[in-house]
Write a protein that holds these residues in place. Structure first.
Motif, PDB file in Angstrom:
ATOM      1  N   ARG A  33       2.924  -5.105  15.411  1.00  0.00           N
ATOM      2  CA  ARG A  33       4.235  -4.956  14.751  1.00  0.00           C
ATOM      3  C   ARG A  33       5.057  -6.229  14.863  1.00  0.00           C
ATOM      4  NH1 ARG A  33       1.160  -0.577  13.951  1.00  0.00           N
ATOM      5  NH2 ARG A  33       2.030   1.421  14.615  1.00  0.00           N
ATOM      6  N   LYS A  34       4.414  -7.378  14.722  1.00  0.00           N
ATOM      7  CA  LYS A  34       5.107  -8.660  14.860  1.00  0.00           C
ATOM      8  C   LYS A  34       4.901  -9.522  13.619  1.00  0.00           C
ATOM      9  CE  LYS A  34       4.719  -8.940  19.909  1.00  0.00           C
ATOM     10  NZ  LYS A  34       4.042  -9.640  21.028  1.00  0.00           N
ATOM     11  N   ARG A  35       5.868 -10.379  13.344  1.00  0.00           N
ATOM     12  CA  ARG A  35       5.798 -11.400  12.274  1.00  0.00           C
ATOM     13  C   ARG A  35       5.642 -10.784  10.882  1.00  0.00           C
ATOM     14  NH1 ARG A  35       2.443 -12.365  16.188  1.00  0.00           N
ATOM     15  NH2 ARG A  35       0.581 -11.988  14.959  1.00  0.00           N
ATOM     16  N   LEU A  36       6.093  -9.560  10.690  1.00  0.00           N
ATOM     17  CA  LEU A  36       5.959  -8.896   9.395  1.00  0.00           C
ATOM     18  C   LEU A  36       7.088  -9.304   8.451  1.00  0.00           C
ATOM     19  CD1 LEU A  36       5.007  -5.298  10.631  1.00  0.00           C
ATOM     20  CD2 LEU A  36       3.462  -7.117   9.881  1.00  0.00           C
ATOM     21  N   ASN A  37       6.797  -9.293   7.159  1.00  0.00           N
ATOM     22  CA  ASN A  37       7.816  -9.600   6.142  1.00  0.00           C
ATOM     23  C   ASN A  37       8.909  -8.539   6.112  1.00  0.00           C
ATOM     24  OD1 ASN A  37       5.330 -11.081   5.080  1.00  0.00           O
ATOM     25  ND2 ASN A  37       6.861 -11.759   3.621  1.00  0.00           N
ATOM     26  N   ASN A  38      10.089  -8.937   5.612  1.00  0.00           N
ATOM     27  CA  ASN A  38      11.111  -7.954   5.243  1.00  0.00           C
ATOM     28  C   ASN A  38      10.752  -7.465   3.842  1.00  0.00           C
ATOM     29  OD1 ASN A  38      12.652  -8.401   7.590  1.00  0.00           O
ATOM     30  ND2 ASN A  38      13.538 -10.234   6.665  1.00  0.00           N
ATOM     31  N   ILE A  39      10.382  -6.208   3.730  1.00  0.00           N
ATOM     32  CA  ILE A  39       9.838  -5.750   2.445  1.00  0.00           C
ATOM     33  C   ILE A  39      10.702  -4.665   1.803  1.00  0.00           C
ATOM     34  CG2 ILE A  39       7.498  -6.237   3.291  1.00  0.00           C
ATOM     35  CD1 ILE A  39       7.074  -3.110   3.143  1.00  0.00           C
ATOM     36  N   ALA A  40      10.491  -4.516   0.506  1.00  0.00           N
ATOM     37  CA  ALA A  40      11.015  -3.362  -0.228  1.00  0.00           C
ATOM     38  C   ALA A  40       9.821  -2.590  -0.768  1.00  0.00           C
ATOM     39  CB  ALA A  40      11.914  -3.812  -1.375  1.00  0.00           C
ATOM     40  N   VAL A  41       9.970  -1.266  -0.843  1.00  0.00           N
ATOM     41  CA  VAL A  41       8.919  -0.401  -1.386  1.00  0.00           C
ATOM     42  C   VAL A  41       9.477   0.283  -2.630  1.00  0.00           C
ATOM     43  CG1 VAL A  41       7.413   1.570  -0.955  1.00  0.00           C
ATOM     44  CG2 VAL A  41       8.016   0.027   0.933  1.00  0.00           C
ATOM     45  N   ILE A  42       8.801   0.076  -3.756  1.00  0.00           N
ATOM     46  CA  ILE A  42       9.233   0.724  -4.998  1.00  0.00           C
ATOM     47  C   ILE A  42       8.096   1.605  -5.496  1.00  0.00           C
ATOM     48  CG2 ILE A  42       9.961   0.364  -7.393  1.00  0.00           C
ATOM     49  CD1 ILE A  42      11.119  -2.339  -6.507  1.00  0.00           C
ATOM     50  N   ARG A  43       8.345   2.905  -5.491  1.00  0.00           N
ATOM     51  CA  ARG A  43       7.363   3.838  -6.046  1.00  0.00           C
ATOM     52  C   ARG A  43       7.819   4.246  -7.441  1.00  0.00           C
ATOM     53  NH1 ARG A  43       6.415   9.657  -3.454  1.00  0.00           N
ATOM     54  NH2 ARG A  43       5.310   8.507  -1.817  1.00  0.00           N
ATOM     55  N   ILE A  44       6.902   4.179  -8.389  1.00  0.00           N
ATOM     56  CA  ILE A  44       7.191   4.616  -9.754  1.00  0.00           C
ATOM     57  C   ILE A  44       6.532   5.982  -9.921  1.00  0.00           C
ATOM     58  CG2 ILE A  44       6.917   4.066 -12.199  1.00  0.00           C
ATOM     59  CD1 ILE A  44       6.568   1.086 -11.281  1.00  0.00           C
ATOM     60  N   GLY A  45       7.359   7.043  -9.967  1.00  0.00           N
ATOM     61  CA  GLY A  45       6.757   8.369 -10.039  1.00  0.00           C
ATOM     62  C   GLY A  45       7.747   9.518 -10.011  1.00  0.00           C
ATOM     63  N   ALA A  46       9.059   9.229 -10.102  1.00  0.00           N
ATOM     64  CA  ALA A  46      10.033  10.332 -10.173  1.00  0.00           C
ATOM     65  C   ALA A  46       9.966  10.948 -11.570  1.00  0.00           C
ATOM     66  CB  ALA A  46      11.439   9.803  -9.888  1.00  0.00           C
ATOM     67  N   PRO A  47      10.194  12.240 -11.702  1.00  0.00           N
ATOM     68  CA  PRO A  47      10.491  13.196 -10.635  1.00  0.00           C
ATOM     69  C   PRO A  47       9.256  13.828  -9.994  1.00  0.00           C
ATOM     70  CG  PRO A  47      10.717  14.274 -12.753  1.00  0.00           C
ATOM     71  CD  PRO A  47      10.318  12.854 -13.056  1.00  0.00           C
ATOM     72  N   ALA A  48       8.061  13.500 -10.487  1.00  0.00           N
ATOM     73  CA  ALA A  48       6.850  14.225 -10.063  1.00  0.00           C
ATOM     74  C   ALA A  48       6.530  14.047  -8.579  1.00  0.00           C
ATOM     75  CB  ALA A  48       5.658  13.760 -10.904  1.00  0.00           C
ATOM     76  N   THR A  49       6.885  12.920  -7.975  1.00  0.00           N
ATOM     77  CA  THR A  49       6.445  12.639  -6.594  1.00  0.00           C
ATOM     78  C   THR A  49       7.577  12.712  -5.576  1.00  0.00           C
ATOM     79  OG1 THR A  49       6.844  10.249  -6.783  1.00  0.00           O
ATOM     80  CG2 THR A  49       4.712  11.059  -7.533  1.00  0.00           C
ATOM     81  N   MET A  50       8.691  13.322  -5.937  1.00  0.00           N
ATOM     82  CA  MET A  50       9.860  13.329  -5.055  1.00  0.00           C
ATOM     83  C   MET A  50       9.648  14.154  -3.785  1.00  0.00           C
ATOM     84  SD  MET A  50      12.092  11.375  -6.479  1.00  0.00           S
ATOM     85  CE  MET A  50      13.678  11.774  -5.761  1.00  0.00           C
ATOM     86  N   ALA A  51       8.710  15.094  -3.801  1.00  0.00           N
ATOM     87  CA  ALA A  51       8.529  15.998  -2.651  1.00  0.00           C
ATOM     88  C   ALA A  51       8.044  15.255  -1.410  1.00  0.00           C
ATOM     89  CB  ALA A  51       7.553  17.115  -3.013  1.00  0.00           C
ATOM     90  N   ILE A  52       7.251  14.200  -1.614  1.00  0.00           N
ATOM     91  CA  ILE A  52       6.711  13.438  -0.479  1.00  0.00           C
ATOM     92  C   ILE A  52       7.160  11.988  -0.617  1.00  0.00           C
ATOM     93  CG2 ILE A  52       4.633  12.705   0.742  1.00  0.00           C
ATOM     94  CD1 ILE A  52       3.234  15.168  -0.348  1.00  0.00           C
ATOM     95  N   LYS A  53       7.934  11.545   0.332  1.00  0.00           N
ATOM     96  CA  LYS A  53       8.501  10.189   0.282  1.00  0.00           C
ATOM     97  C   LYS A  53       7.454   9.144   0.660  1.00  0.00           C
ATOM     98  CE  LYS A  53      12.832  11.408  -0.605  1.00  0.00           C
ATOM     99  NZ  LYS A  53      12.617  12.804  -1.007  1.00  0.00           N
ATOM    100  N   PRO A  54       7.669   7.878   0.290  1.00  0.00           N
ATOM    101  CA  PRO A  54       6.764   6.801   0.716  1.00  0.00           C
ATOM    102  C   PRO A  54       6.677   6.687   2.241  1.00  0.00           C
ATOM    103  CG  PRO A  54       8.174   6.055  -1.082  1.00  0.00           C
ATOM    104  CD  PRO A  54       8.688   7.400  -0.662  1.00  0.00           C
ATOM    105  N   LEU A  55       5.605   6.025   2.697  1.00  0.00           N
ATOM    106  CA  LEU A  55       5.332   5.779   4.114  1.00  0.00           C
ATOM    107  C   LEU A  55       4.898   7.045   4.869  1.00  0.00           C
ATOM    108  CD1 LEU A  55       8.244   3.286   4.593  1.00  0.00           C
ATOM    109  CD2 LEU A  55       5.858   2.694   5.017  1.00  0.00           C
ATOM    110  N   VAL A  56       4.317   8.006   4.144  1.00  0.00           N
ATOM    111  CA  VAL A  56       3.712   9.169   4.801  1.00  0.00           C
ATOM    112  C   VAL A  56       2.420   8.716   5.478  1.00  0.00           C
ATOM    113  CG1 VAL A  56       2.443  11.297   4.324  1.00  0.00           C
ATOM    114  CG2 VAL A  56       4.710  10.975   3.391  1.00  0.00           C
ATOM    115  N   GLY A  57       2.168   9.237   6.687  1.00  0.00           N
ATOM    116  CA  GLY A  57       0.956   8.842   7.407  1.00  0.00           C
ATOM    117  C   GLY A  57       1.084   7.499   8.090  1.00  0.00           C
TER     118      GLY A  57
END
Length: 525
Positions: free
Chosen positions: A76-100
């Motif tokens: 968990r070191k030297r990692l980038n500052n990232i943004a996560v963009i999921r394209i899939g609303a409204p179908a994928t709203m039930a499960i948010k990104p970063l599951v698992g």
């Protein structure tokens, strides 16, 4: 004469070789893997160049198999500052990104997470129109806050249009300098695992860049102006630019380098490869000279992903594995190891820790260290320990076999002196010349490859044309990664009809070819 350097970083040792144009080993060395990884790489590189006496201006290629990116995720070191963009609303709203993804890693990578409208059905039809207005808003919001972005869209392996359009918008607002990781290029079908793989890729871009710059600068300091390539986890190479764009493909390249090196040194295209290091034994399968790929979801640093990884079994058995003997004569082998400290901590080297290497020295199976320092150990007990460590390897070998039939086994890695010349389930046991540095040789002799793993709708084109298009895409990927076009050929092909998705098929194709000799030396700008 064109010479090449191959370097591979293991958990215990960093190995380096220098080969001539005919792939003959002119020099080899093992140095301890350092905590920062880089200094160990540079030390091995300097040593192998000095040892060979080869003119530095004739070293034209340098290949590196590194654990930098794996370590960054695990630590968990030297990692980038990232943004996560999921394209899939409204179908994928039930499960948010970063599951698992483990909580500590989710906290680091989940600061800027967005779900926007868009995505596709399994057959390529739009779920809903892409919300471009929201993407422009997000891009403005992210200015100055992140230095890498992951984009994942529903069924992008079938239709990449929304990911590509999102990338266009982000570049329009944030400029071309910001690295964008698109999920259709990284993972296969299965949104959540593909998304996780893309997120991890985005998070290690800076680590890959720093490693690449550092290696190039270290070569320059030695007056070596070589083209630099990174090992990737399918046993082939990729250019610096490709590695910086897809750094996640370096994860797992160490064992695959050993498998490729074992194939080259033994002359076998199909076999089991047993790679024994200082800490672990990795067992993989050679299929047509390349490592067999895992068909299961793979965890990296605790995060569940579905991008390609070699099919391996790893057990805690190596040259530095600690043997503990109880008063009643019972014993345990590992899984912990003294690793690179074996020359200081092993009994036969004047230390106070009993290791598997001490066992084989005491039994007269290896001429290392000072045998008199282990002469007092009970021979019957040592025989029992030795038989058990061989059993451990044989049990792991049995798990990797697909039938009861005996198979050829190639032993490589410095720790493979632990194992005998006969093993249960082996048709033959081969310990080739230079077996101790098979991983570095695998890095040095590797080809350049390109691979695609996509779902195609057969409503658009018939199967024959779809297959040809997929093969062309893989060939183009290999050429883009630095392969000579005239040498590229298809080395792996899989076509899986997906009847539950209608008239669709999943096609996996890998193409590989030799390094492009005419290209200029690559340096990052």
């Amino acid at each position: 004469m064109n010479y090449r350097i191959g370097i591979d970083v293991g958990g215990t040792h960093t190995d380096a070789v220098l080969l001539d144009a005919d792939y003959r080993v002119l020099a080899q060395t093992k140095t301890s893997t350092t905590s920062d990884v880089s200094s160990g790489i540079y030390a091995a590189m300097r040593e192998v160049i000095a040892q060979s006496g080869v003119p530095r201006d004739q070293i034209t290629y340098a290949m590196l198999g590194t654990t930098h990116c794996t370590n960054a995720i695990v630590e968990r070191k030297r990692l980038n500052n990232i943004a996560v963009i999921r394209i899939g609303a409204p179908a994928t709203m039930a499960i948010k990104p970063l599951v698992g993804v483990p909580d500590d890693l989710r906290k680091l990578l989940g600061q800027h997470v967005y779900i926007v409208r868009g995505g596709h059905e399994f057959d390529g039809r739009e779920l809903t129109r892409l919300d471009e207005k929201e993407l422009y808003r997000i891009a403005e919001e992210l200015k100055g806050k992140v230095n890498s972005i992951a984009i994942a869209s529903v069924f992008s392996p079938v239709s990449k249009d929304h990911e590509l359009r999102a990338a266009e918008i982000l570049r329009e607002v944030l400029g071309n300098e910001i690295p964008l990781s698109l999920s259709y290029e990284i993972g296969s079908v299965g949104l959540l695992e593909r998304e996780n793989a893309t997120i991890l890729n985005a998070a290690i871009v800076n680590v890959a860049k720093t490693t690449a710059y550092g290696f190039i600068e270290a070569l320059k300091a030695e007056q070596v102006n070589a083209r630099v390539f990174f090992g990737q986890n399918d046993g082939t190479l990729m250019s610096i630019e490709y590695a910086v764009k897809y750094p996640i493909l370096t994860i797992g390249c160490g064992p695959t380098n050993s498998i490729r090196g074992a194939s080259y040194l033994s002359g076998l295209a199909n076999a089991l490869v047993v790679d024994v290091g200082g800490t672990t034994t990795d067992i993989g399968v050679l299929v047509n000279s390349f490592p067999r790929e895992s068909s299961l979801a793979v965890e990296i640093g605790g995060a569940r992903t579905n991008f390609r990884m070699p099919d391996l079994i790893s057990i805690g058995l190596g040259g530095g594995t600690i043997v503990r003997i109880q008063d009643d004569g019972s014993f345990t082998i590992g899984p912990d190891s003294v690793g690179y400290q074996l020359p200081e901590k092993g009994l036969a080297f004047g230390g106070d820790t009993m290791t598997t290497t001490d066992v084989i020295i005491a039994l007269g199976k290896a001429d290392l260290g000072d045998a008199s320092l282990v002469a007092h150990l009970d021979r019957q007990l040592l025989e029992n320990v030795y038989n058990r460590l061989v059993e451990m390897a044989e049990e792991a070998i049995d798990k990797m076999k697909t039938s009861a039939e005996p198979v050829p086994i190639i032993l490589v890695g410095g720790g493979s002196i632990l194992l005998p010349d006969e093993l249960q389930g082996a048709l033959t046991v081969i310990r080739p010349e230079n077996f101790g540095v098979a991983n570095a040789i695998g890095a040095a002799i590797a080809q350049i490859s390109g691979q695609i793993d996509r779902v195609f709708s057969l409503d658009e084109m018939d199967r024959e044309k779809t297959v040809e298009a997929a093969k062309r895409m893989a060939i183009d990927e290999a050429i883009a990664a630095g392969a000579e076009e005239s040498t590229v050929e298809i080395v792996e092909f899989e076509d899986i009809p997906l009847s539950y998705l209608g008239n669709a098929t999943r096609i996996r194709v890998k193409a590989a070819g030799t390094l492009k000799a005419s290209a200029e030396v690559t340096n990052l700008v």
